[in-house]
Write a protein that holds these residues in place. Sequence first.
Motif, mmCIF file in Angstrom:
data_model
loop_
_atom_site.group_PDB
_atom_site.id
_atom_site.type_symbol
_atom_site.label_atom_id
_atom_site.label_comp_id
_atom_site.label_asym_id
_atom_site.label_seq_id
_atom_site.Cartn_x
_atom_site.Cartn_y
_atom_site.Cartn_z
ATOM 1 N N VAL A 138 9.099 4.493 3.566
ATOM 2 C CA VAL A 138 10.407 4.619 2.901
ATOM 3 C C VAL A 138 11.041 5.950 3.279
ATOM 4 C CG1 VAL A 138 11.600 4.675 0.680
ATOM 5 C CG2 VAL A 138 9.533 3.304 0.956
ATOM 6 N N ASP A 139 10.244 7.011 3.149
ATOM 7 C CA ASP A 139 10.695 8.351 3.488
ATOM 8 C C ASP A 139 11.147 8.409 4.943
ATOM 9 O OD1 ASP A 139 11.112 11.090 3.430
ATOM 10 O OD2 ASP A 139 9.029 11.534 3.912
ATOM 11 N N ASN A 140 10.327 7.896 5.849
ATOM 12 C CA ASN A 140 10.678 7.958 7.265
ATOM 13 C C ASN A 140 11.965 7.203 7.565
ATOM 14 O OD1 ASN A 140 8.548 9.567 8.003
ATOM 15 N ND2 ASN A 140 7.156 7.828 8.278
ATOM 16 N N TYR A 147 19.631 11.062 9.391
ATOM 17 C CA TYR A 147 19.934 11.801 10.620
ATOM 18 C C TYR A 147 21.078 11.154 11.371
ATOM 19 C CZ TYR A 147 18.361 15.748 13.195
ATOM 20 O OH TYR A 147 18.277 17.003 13.710
ATOM 21 N N ALA A 148 21.008 9.819 11.473
ATOM 22 C CA ALA A 148 22.084 9.087 12.142
ATOM 23 C C ALA A 148 23.406 9.346 11.428
ATOM 24 C CB ALA A 148 21.765 7.598 12.164
ATOM 25 N N ALA A 220 32.264 8.714 3.328
ATOM 26 C CA ALA A 220 31.151 9.203 2.505
ATOM 27 C C ALA A 220 29.852 9.322 3.297
ATOM 28 C CB ALA A 220 30.937 8.278 1.313
ATOM 29 N N LEU A 221 29.640 8.466 4.321
ATOM 30 C CA LEU A 221 28.308 8.369 4.924
ATOM 31 C C LEU A 221 27.778 9.706 5.437
ATOM 32 C CD1 LEU A 221 28.232 4.949 6.773
ATOM 33 C CD2 LEU A 221 26.882 5.702 4.842
ATOM 34 N N GLY A 222 28.655 10.475 6.111
ATOM 35 C CA GLY A 222 28.202 11.747 6.655
ATOM 36 C C GLY A 222 27.695 12.681 5.581
ATOM 37 N N SER A 223 28.503 12.879 4.526
ATOM 38 C CA SER A 223 28.075 13.826 3.497
ATOM 39 C C SER A 223 26.932 13.237 2.667
ATOM 40 C CB SER A 223 29.250 14.258 2.615
ATOM 41 O OG SER A 223 30.227 13.283 2.529
ATOM 42 N N MET A 224 26.917 11.905 2.521
ATOM 43 C CA MET A 224 25.812 11.280 1.784
ATOM 44 C C MET A 224 24.490 11.575 2.491
ATOM 45 S SD MET A 224 25.180 7.269 0.966
ATOM 46 C CE MET A 224 26.837 6.845 0.500
ATOM 47 N N ALA A 225 24.483 11.434 3.818
ATOM 48 C CA ALA A 225 23.274 11.706 4.588
ATOM 49 C C ALA A 225 22.867 13.169 4.439
ATOM 50 C CB ALA A 225 23.527 11.371 6.054
ATOM 51 N N GLY B 295 21.409 15.202 20.080
ATOM 52 C CA GLY B 295 20.541 16.058 20.887
ATOM 53 C C GLY B 295 20.548 17.495 20.382
ATOM 54 N N PHE B 296 21.745 18.051 20.197
ATOM 55 C CA PHE B 296 21.825 19.446 19.767
ATOM 56 C C PHE B 296 21.310 19.632 18.339
ATOM 57 C CE2 PHE B 296 24.629 19.893 23.415
ATOM 58 C CZ PHE B 296 24.143 21.077 23.934
ATOM 59 N N ASN B 297 21.499 18.638 17.479
ATOM 60 C CA ASN B 297 20.999 18.750 16.113
ATOM 61 C C ASN B 297 19.471 18.730 16.083
ATOM 62 O OD1 ASN B 297 22.762 18.785 13.599
ATOM 63 N ND2 ASN B 297 23.916 17.523 15.019
#
Lengths: 350, 312
Positions: A138-140, A147-148, A220-225, B295-297
Amino acid sequence: MQRQADALRRLGLFLARRLVQSIFVLFGLSILIFTIARVLPGDPARTALGARAPQETVDRLREEMHLNDTLPVQYTYWLGDALRGDFGMSLVTRRSVTTDIAEFLPASLELVIFAGVLTLVGGIALGTLSARYKDSWVDNLIRILSYAGVVTPAFIFAIIFLLVFGLALDWLPSIGRLSEGVPKPPLVTGLITVDALLAGQLATFWDALQHLIMPGVALALGSMAQEARITRATMADNLNKDYIAAERALGIPERVVMGRFLLKPSLIPTISIFALDFAANLANAFLVELIFNWPGISRYGVNAMLRKDLNAITAVILILGVVFILMNIVVDLVVGALDPRIRLRAARSD
Amino acid sequence: MLNNASQPDHAVGRSAIDPHRLAQIERRNRRERWGRAWYKFSRNPLSVLGLIMVVTITLMAIFAPFVAPYPQHAEPFTDFANASKPPGGQYLFGTDEIGRDILSRCIFGFRYALVMGVAVLSLVVPVGVLLGLVAGYFQGTIIDTIIMRVTDIFLSVPPLILALAVASVLQPNLTNAMLAVSLMWWPWYTRLVYGLASALRNEYFVVSAETIGAGTGHILFREILPNMVSPILTKMSLDMGWVVIIGSMLSFVGLGVQPPTPGLGTMVAAGARFLPDQWWIAIFPALAIVVVVLGFNLLGDGLRDLFSAEES
């Protein structure tokens, strides 16, 4: 009683000091924007009237806009008007910039608030889940997904959503705030979903909410991540602290340890970053607003920039600056409420 | 005694050390430090992946004319017979509406993305670091107040919106986009370095340098600066990704790289008109942006882990 009065007095002092600081920052910002707007090549009066206007009209407008005065004098005139809420006429819409902003700002706020709620709820939930099941699949999975999310700009999410859910699958409306033919709710807050609920127009609310989903999630996705990563990191850090072990040894149920003693102090970095993200999203929304044809202040601002509409540019930047500064003050208050140590330190430094 | 290499190091009196031998020891120590750092870095497969991605992208950008299958497609070029071909076969990523190979244009797009990142950082880092050093070392003086209040003003607005405003009043091209982003980016380094410098200025090694009469320049650049290289490097690596994103956003609205030059953001914007039927025109350049930033991250996170492990 005495302690409460003390706390209130300190809060007042803190607010007063931050407000004074903010006024200085806003003053500096206004000088910065004014300089950017005025060092431009070209005559603002000529730009406003168009190339075919007779020279006398241009001269009269130059006089009216105080363009023949020195820059500091021009600045004081401009500042005086701005303080009264008058930012001049927009070249694009041919209306007062203040009217434009009053119309477009609520649309952006609705989008950014919606995205903010998604960010906080989603980010904290995913981060907590990740920390709770640290190093499991789950964590992974959550770590890879977040990250994506961090490395993908919002406009790319927007394009992909538009492509998949708007055009290919046709699940969600992809343009504007309301479908055609849906009655607009009476104007109260300017946020259509809220106004519709206030007026009891459930169909309108539902339609507006559907319009919000794609741009809101894309934003939202960017800041949520980001939030998920930060929440996980702080919680994983705190999980190894002695006080958690002590609480477990005392037999306090795991649920209480996690929820009350671990989550609350771990939220401080999350909240600080969230507030910055929230304010930054007002600006970052511009590509999302362009892609979904959302009538917000960022889209307005970008159009103004592309057409060198100086009055509108300066006003939009100042408004965004005000929101940014207000959010930072709110963060300091919330962080103080979450962390007694910071409260105490602020009190001692008085 | 002088050339007695078999003597153990600690037995050699300081005055009697052969300079040649000293240099040798120094070299060996340095090699060992690097070896240990690399070992720690390479334990994390994601960091190594990031390093590989960054090196590959950089090499592809430098040797774009030799790597790209159709280098002439990055210039003004049309081939309407092969327009809007889906991915596969002769054109791995498909072709755009006027028949240009999207893979070739993405490879050239890396060039402009990296040029943007490198140029912005090489403008921003020296200025931001210098201001932060000076303000931090002279903490509490008028210099500190002036520098940090100006920094606060720049930090009070989301950087993107000011960059847009500056870019919009200049001619739209790559150079001006870089200038606009740079103008907004230095305060982040000033703030980072200010915090570090104001902590370091009270350390004993700084105080002793002051005591023996070292000049301000020596203290700033030889005593304080070397102790903050790792956070600065980490921030630079993470910032490369952000600059690429901001650059692509500026290009997307038409304030950056101008067509027909293949900027990644410009290509996404141009391709967005052909969604959803010719999806590949927009999606592959979008993926290329994601790959650069990723890559940079990854590399930046790897560096951060490495440095924070060294500290503790």
